[in-house]
Design a protein around this motif. Structure first.
Motif, mmCIF file in Angstrom:
data_model
loop_
_atom_site.group_PDB
_atom_site.id
_atom_site.type_symbol
_atom_site.label_atom_id
_atom_site.label_comp_id
_atom_site.label_asym_id
_atom_site.label_seq_id
_atom_site.Cartn_x
_atom_site.Cartn_y
_atom_site.Cartn_z
ATOM 1 N N SER A 150 -28.130 71.464 -14.070
ATOM 2 C CA SER A 150 -28.882 71.304 -12.826
ATOM 3 C C SER A 150 -28.020 71.752 -11.646
ATOM 4 N N ALA A 151 -28.623 71.839 -10.472
ATOM 5 C CA ALA A 151 -27.883 72.196 -9.258
ATOM 6 C C ALA A 151 -26.792 71.176 -8.962
ATOM 7 N N ALA A 152 -26.998 69.932 -9.399
ATOM 8 C CA ALA A 152 -26.008 68.879 -9.189
ATOM 9 C C ALA A 152 -24.888 68.926 -10.227
ATOM 10 N N GLY A 153 -25.016 69.836 -11.199
ATOM 11 C CA GLY A 153 -23.986 69.976 -12.223
ATOM 12 C C GLY A 153 -24.157 69.067 -13.426
ATOM 13 N N THR A 154 -25.287 68.373 -13.511
ATOM 14 C CA THR A 154 -25.543 67.501 -14.655
ATOM 15 C C THR A 154 -26.408 68.221 -15.677
ATOM 16 N N CYS A 155 -26.430 67.685 -16.886
ATOM 17 C CA CYS A 155 -27.281 68.239 -17.937
ATOM 18 C C CYS A 155 -28.658 67.594 -17.857
ATOM 19 N N ILE A 156 -29.688 68.442 -17.834
ATOM 20 C CA ILE A 156 -31.058 67.945 -17.836
ATOM 21 C C ILE A 156 -31.862 68.719 -18.871
ATOM 22 N N ALA A 157 -32.909 68.102 -19.401
ATOM 23 C CA ALA A 157 -33.765 68.752 -20.387
ATOM 24 C C ALA A 157 -34.797 69.621 -19.674
ATOM 25 N N ALA A 158 -34.995 70.838 -20.184
ATOM 26 C CA ALA A 158 -35.939 71.772 -19.574
ATOM 27 C C ALA A 158 -36.713 72.515 -20.662
ATOM 28 N N LEU A 159 -37.896 72.985 -20.282
ATOM 29 C CA LEU A 159 -38.719 73.796 -21.172
ATOM 30 C C LEU A 159 -38.415 75.273 -20.949
ATOM 31 N N VAL A 160 -38.132 75.977 -22.030
ATOM 32 C CA VAL A 160 -37.907 77.423 -21.971
ATOM 33 C C VAL A 160 -38.756 78.088 -23.056
ATOM 34 N N GLU A 161 -39.122 79.333 -22.806
ATOM 35 C CA GLU A 161 -39.875 80.103 -23.785
ATOM 36 C C GLU A 161 -38.948 80.391 -24.962
ATOM 37 N N GLU A 162 -39.447 80.258 -26.169
ATOM 38 C CA GLU A 162 -38.587 80.290 -27.354
ATOM 39 C C GLU A 162 -37.919 81.640 -27.609
ATOM 40 N N SER A 163 -38.631 82.736 -27.543
ATOM 41 C CA SER A 163 -38.041 84.016 -27.938
ATOM 42 C C SER A 163 -37.145 84.634 -26.864
ATOM 43 N N THR A 164 -37.406 84.341 -25.578
ATOM 44 C CA THR A 164 -36.610 84.938 -24.499
ATOM 45 C C THR A 164 -35.629 83.963 -23.861
ATOM 46 N N ALA A 165 -35.801 82.675 -24.111
ATOM 47 C CA ALA A 165 -34.985 81.617 -23.495
ATOM 48 C C ALA A 165 -35.096 81.636 -21.971
ATOM 49 N N GLN A 166 -36.254 82.055 -21.459
ATOM 50 C CA GLN A 166 -36.499 82.043 -20.021
ATOM 51 C C GLN A 166 -37.293 80.799 -19.649
ATOM 52 N N PHE A 167 -37.046 80.314 -18.428
ATOM 53 C CA PHE A 167 -37.778 79.152 -17.938
ATOM 54 C C PHE A 167 -39.282 79.396 -17.961
ATOM 55 N N VAL A 168 -40.036 78.316 -18.137
ATOM 56 C CA VAL A 168 -41.482 78.369 -17.963
ATOM 57 C C VAL A 168 -41.858 77.601 -16.704
ATOM 58 N N ASP A 169 -43.007 77.934 -16.176
ATOM 59 C CA ASP A 169 -43.574 77.248 -15.021
ATOM 60 C C ASP A 169 -44.898 76.659 -15.470
#
Length: 142
Positions: A101-120
């Motif tokens: 995260s921007a704060a430097g902590t680890c957070i769980a996020a959703l990413v597209e599986e084949s490209t590892a890009q963020f989803v909205d």
């Protein structure tokens, strides 16, 4: 918990999951506060999983399906696989990964599986989740 990205740099690459699931209100089922969410190992965000805009979601431990904090609804078509870290919504395959995260902590996020890009994840006029793959890649959290 803000991510190291700006909304202005969001580039929608592909839409997926439009109308792929059923949104069910929590009326008629136990209140979300009486049900439990899955917690993500190594994440400082507990049960929360974010998209590219830091919108928070969670997955119920009993159904494995997405709970949208903005709409207050569970989506029975947006669920985890049996292994628990992969998600399907329509034709879109996603993973839940820990990112910095921007704060430097680890957070769980959703990413597209084949490209590892963020989803909205946004909602349409009927409160259905609409998912877009962005051009942004997260920084992995170690």
């Amino acid at each position: 918990m803000a991510l190291k990205i700006g909304f202005a740099s969001l580039a929608l690459v592909a839409l997926a999951g439009c109308g792929g699931g059923t949104s069910v209100t929590v009326d008629g089922v136990p209140e979300p506060s009486r049900r439990t969410f899955l917690f993500w190992s190594g994440s400082n965000s507990g049960e929360r999983v974010v998209d590219v805009n830091n919108d928070a979601f969670a997955f119920f431990s009993d159904t494995g399906c997405l709970y949208n904090f903005r709409t207050g609804r569970e989506n029975l078509g947006f669920c985890l696989n049996a292994g628990g870290d992969r998600v399907r919504y329509g034709v879109l395959a996603m993973r839940i990964v820990n990112v910095t995260s921007a704060a430097g902590t680890c957070i769980a996020a959703l990413v597209e599986e084949s490209t590892a890009q963020f989803v909205d994840i946004e909602t349409d006029a009927f409160d259905r989740e609409i998912v877009a793959v962005t051009a942004l890649r997260p920084s992995p959290c170690f």
